[in-house]
Structures are given as C-alpha cells and as structure tokens.
Design a protein around this motif. Structure first.
Motif, PDB file in Angstrom:
ATOM      1  N   LYS A 157       0.968  -1.787  -0.113  1.00 57.32           N
ATOM      2  CA  LYS A 157       0.125  -0.277  -0.287  1.00 57.32           C
ATOM      3  C   LYS A 157       0.696   1.434  -0.165  1.00 57.32           C
ATOM      4  CE  LYS A 157      -3.737  -0.012   2.841  1.00 57.32           C
ATOM      5  NZ  LYS A 157      -4.454  -0.434   3.473  1.00 57.32           N
ATOM      6  N   ARG A 188      -1.978   8.733  -5.579  1.00 54.16           N
ATOM      7  CA  ARG A 188      -2.530   7.690  -6.985  1.00 54.16           C
ATOM      8  C   ARG A 188      -1.834   6.740  -7.565  1.00 54.16           C
ATOM      9  NH1 ARG A 188      -6.648  11.894  -7.558  1.00 54.16           N
ATOM     10  NH2 ARG A 188      -7.482   9.491  -8.820  1.00 54.16           N
ATOM     11  N   ALA A 189      -2.523   5.875  -7.702  1.00 55.61           N
ATOM     12  CA  ALA A 189      -2.400   4.337  -8.979  1.00 55.61           C
ATOM     13  C   ALA A 189      -1.236   5.209 -10.013  1.00 55.61           C
ATOM     14  CB  ALA A 189      -3.283   4.147  -9.372  1.00 55.61           C
ATOM     15  N   TYR A 212       2.419   3.786 -11.098  1.00 49.72           N
ATOM     16  CA  TYR A 212       3.227   3.916 -11.872  1.00 49.72           C
ATOM     17  C   TYR A 212       3.722   4.408 -13.526  1.00 49.72           C
ATOM     18  CZ  TYR A 212       1.958   2.164 -17.164  1.00 49.72           C
ATOM     19  OH  TYR A 212       1.940   1.605 -18.729  1.00 49.72           O
ATOM     20  N   GLY A 255      -1.753   2.703 -15.188  1.00 48.68           N
ATOM     21  CA  GLY A 255      -2.445   3.457 -13.764  1.00 48.68           C
ATOM     22  C   GLY A 255      -3.190   1.933 -13.488  1.00 48.68           C
ATOM     23  N   LYS A 256      -2.762   0.562 -14.213  1.00 45.19           N
ATOM     24  CA  LYS A 256      -3.920  -0.381 -14.125  1.00 45.19           C
ATOM     25  C   LYS A 256      -2.933  -1.440 -13.658  1.00 45.19           C
ATOM     26  CE  LYS A 256      -8.409   1.497 -16.117  1.00 45.19           C
ATOM     27  NZ  LYS A 256      -9.544   1.355 -16.777  1.00 45.19           N
ATOM     28  N   PHE A 297      -2.851  -2.474 -10.457  1.00 46.43           N
ATOM     29  CA  PHE A 297      -2.600  -1.282  -9.762  1.00 46.43           C
ATOM     30  C   PHE A 297      -3.971  -0.917  -8.932  1.00 46.43           C
ATOM     31  CE2 PHE A 297       0.944  -0.944 -11.786  1.00 46.43           C
ATOM     32  CZ  PHE A 297       1.802   0.053 -11.710  1.00 46.43           C
ATOM     33  N   ASN A 298      -4.256  -0.726  -7.918  1.00 49.11           N
ATOM     34  CA  ASN A 298      -5.625  -0.688  -7.407  1.00 49.11           C
ATOM     35  C   ASN A 298      -5.661   0.386  -6.376  1.00 49.11           C
ATOM     36  OD1 ASN A 298      -7.355  -3.183  -8.240  1.00 49.11           O
ATOM     37  ND2 ASN A 298      -5.871  -4.034  -6.998  1.00 49.11           N
ATOM     38  N   GLU A 299      -7.032   1.897  -7.036  1.00 49.76           N
ATOM     39  CA  GLU A 299      -7.214   2.993  -6.068  1.00 49.76           C
ATOM     40  C   GLU A 299      -8.016   2.461  -5.172  1.00 49.76           C
ATOM     41  OE1 GLU A 299      -6.596   7.421  -6.787  1.00 49.76           O
ATOM     42  OE2 GLU A 299      -5.522   5.772  -8.154  1.00 49.76           O
ATOM     43  N   THR A 302      -2.966   3.760  -2.726  1.00 50.09           N
ATOM     44  CA  THR A 302      -2.865   3.472  -4.303  1.00 50.09           C
ATOM     45  C   THR A 302      -1.862   1.327  -3.454  1.00 50.09           C
ATOM     46  OG1 THR A 302      -2.730   4.810  -5.589  1.00 50.09           O
ATOM     47  CG2 THR A 302      -1.920   2.452  -6.325  1.00 50.09           C
TER      48      THR A 302
END
Length: 356
Positions: A227, A231-232, A236, A280-281, A304-306, A312
């Motif tokens: 964690k 932001r994701a 990234y 971002g994913k 990646f999860n937000e 993130t």
C-alpha cells in the motif's frame, strides 16, 4: 539493502531466554560486518604479489578499512546472505636494477568501492593508486593491476562463497544439523505441534507476502500486496520511468514505455520485455536475472488498485522464479522477495514520501 537491525520486526527474531528460534519460522539475523573485517584482514594482509620478478617486488601491507553492512538471515533453515561493503588496503612495491640496487620504493592503495550480494556473480570494480607517479612508479602500479588485482578478486570470491554458506553462523548451523534429536513423550510432541501451528498462523496473518506453492518443479511464485500514499498513476509512472528508477535505486536503468519494448535495470542485472501495459492499472513484464541459468525467464504482473483517492494498493505476482541460480545458490526466491521489498517498494516510499 535494508540496514542490519532495521528490518521489519515481524521478520526478525527477538532474543529468547533459551536462545531458541522456534521451528526456524522467523528470520534469525546475524550481523556479519565484524566477521567480514576479520576475513579480509586475514586474507589480504601481508600478501605477496611479486617476489623479485622482473626486478619488481610487491606485497600488500594491511587492510585499512572495511565499511558498510553485512548480515546473514536464516529462515526455515535457509541461508540468505546480504552485504554492501567497501574495502581499502595499502600496498608497497620496490623496483631494482640489474645489479640489485633499489631504484624506487613506493607505497600505494587498492580500493574496492562496492561489493554487493546483488552483484555476487560479477567482479567488483578495483581501483589501484600509487604515491609516486613517475615512470618506475607507473610500472609498479601496472604490475599491481596485472598481478595483484586477480589475487584480490580471488579473495573476494572466497568471501562471497563463505557468505553463501552462512559466514560466521556456518559452524552453528552445521552443528544443529548433526545434533541428535531429543526424544519426547507423545503429549510433549502434541503440545509442540499445537504451538507451531498457532505460531505459523499468526505469522501468516501478519505477513504481507508469501511464496505460494510451486507452479512447476524447481520454480516458485512470489505474491505481495503493498500500500502506498499516492495515486495509482503516480506509481505507474515511477515504475515505467527510467530516470526515476535511476533516482530511487541509485543504479543505471533503461526502460521502454512500449509493449514489446525492452528494459534493463539495476545496472543490467535484470533485463526483460514489456508484455502488457495499461496506464495506472497494469504492468506485465518478462524478467530475467543475469545470474540465472540460460533460457530461464520469469513473469511479473503488477496490478494497481486505488480503493480511495490518494491510496494505491499494488498486487505483485512474480511467477516462474527459479529456486537456484546458475551457481547453485538456493536463495534466489528469498533474495528476489527481499529485492522487491527493500530495493523497490521501500525505496519508493522513502524517496518519494509515499509511505503509509
């Protein structure tokens, strides 16, 4: 590499009154820097390099310093060495003419700025200097490089092999293996089994990561969930930007941002290809370490999860990690786990302030 004594306490064994590491479940960590200093002092002091060969005599004097950190972790009976050290030693040389008269006596220094477990399969950089830079002094320096450098690297190789075997804890580990097992009553055995189960469950609940069962024989899958306070898209971008990689790892990196593009990180120790990229994913890559046997590649997936703005969660799956490298070291999985945690995720937290 995490400094000795600063590891996550969930993985470090606290001292017990009986000195026992129950079932070898936790990390048992030993500071190896004093042992390393003794090792190099014994192996590199008063070492004859040349003895009147070509009218030149060269020998090392003493090891001036061994700085850095070195440790050995033992978990479940497996030895996991870690070290980042530098050393310097003084040397002296003498040049004579054909009649045996001394032309020059000079002193110099030999320095190895970086010896690391991450580059155990590579020869470290060796710097040789001499106080007299005249023609004869340069001849002594060149002779030290030609004849002394290989001998010093041989001693460094001996150190690396000794650390793989446990360094200062080798004898203790061998004694434990050869010691006869104590016989216990059925009730004591049942009690120990119950205690082990409770301890194991507790550790599994606390741990953020675990090595899952084998996918194919001789290979493991590493999973981690980390964690970050960001932001994701920020995470990234950091992981796909070679300049930021250079910043938080303090090593060279080349990273393509295209699917099918190649990357090289940690001064070329890890290379691979981008398999799938979703900004971002998702980052999916083929990874290969230089110390692995030819033809072996692993697969990395970073999802990646937000769950909430500014937080993130990265889920790592690193599959097809070999259990041993081309040199027979059986610590590949443990070193890879430690590398993700200490050299990537924790470094990003520290450098970019994304810690939670």
């Amino acid at each position: 590499m995490a400094k000795y004594g600063e590891g996550n306490k969930r993985w470090i064994v606290e001292e017990r009154p009986d000195g026992a590491n129950v079932h070898n479940w936790h990390w048992a960590e030993t500071d190896c820097l004093p042992w390393s200093k003794t090792f190099f002092t014994k192996s590199l002091s008063d070492l004859t390099i040349l003895d009147c060969q070509g009218n030149l005599s060269i020998k090392t004097k003493k090891v001036e310093k061994v700085d850095g950190e070195a440790y050995v972790n033992v978990r479940k009976g497996k030895i996991i060495p870690g070290y980042e050290i530098s050393l310097s030693l003084s040397w002296e040389g003498e040049a004579k003419d054909e009649e045996g008269k001394t032309l020059l006596k000079a002193e110099g220094n030999l320095e190895i700025p970086y010896i690391s477990d991450e580059n155990a399969d590579e020869d470290p950089e060796v710097k040789v200097t001499i106080k007299d830079e005249g023609p004869i002094g340069k001849a002594l320096k060149e002779a030290m490089l030609a004849k002394g450098k290989p001998l010093v690297l041989e001693k460094v190789s001996d150190f690396v092999k000794a650390m793989v075997k446990g360094g200062p804890v080798k004898d203790e580990l061998e004694a434990k293996k050869s010691a006869p097992k104590n016989t216990t009553t059925t009730s004591t055995s049942n009690s120990n089994s119950a205690a082990m189960s409770k301890e194991k469950v507790g550790v599994e609940k606390e741990a953020k990561k675990e090595v899952k069962k084998e996918g194919k024989k001789g290979f493991k899958t590493i999973t981690m969930s980390e964690k970050f306070n960001c932001r994701a898209k920020d995470m990234y971008e950091i992981l796909m930007d070679e300049n930021r990689w250079k910043g938080f790892t303090q090593s060279n990196a080349r990273i393509s941002k295209d699917v099918g593009g190649q990357f090289s990180i940690f001064d070329g120790s890890v290379t691979g290809i981008n398999l799938e990229l979703q900004e971002g994913k998702l980052i999916a890559q083929r990874w290969r370490f230089g110390s692995w046997s030819d033809g072996i590649d692993s697969t990395v997936r970073l999802v990646f999860n937000e769950p909430e703005p500014g937080v993130t969660v990265i889920k790592l799956t690193h599959s097809d990690v070999p259990e041993e490298d081309r040199y027979g070291n059986e610590t590949v999985v443990e070193n890879t786990e430690r590398g993700w945690r200490d050299l990537i995720f924790n470094k990003i937290r520290a450098v970019f302030g994304f810690g939670i």
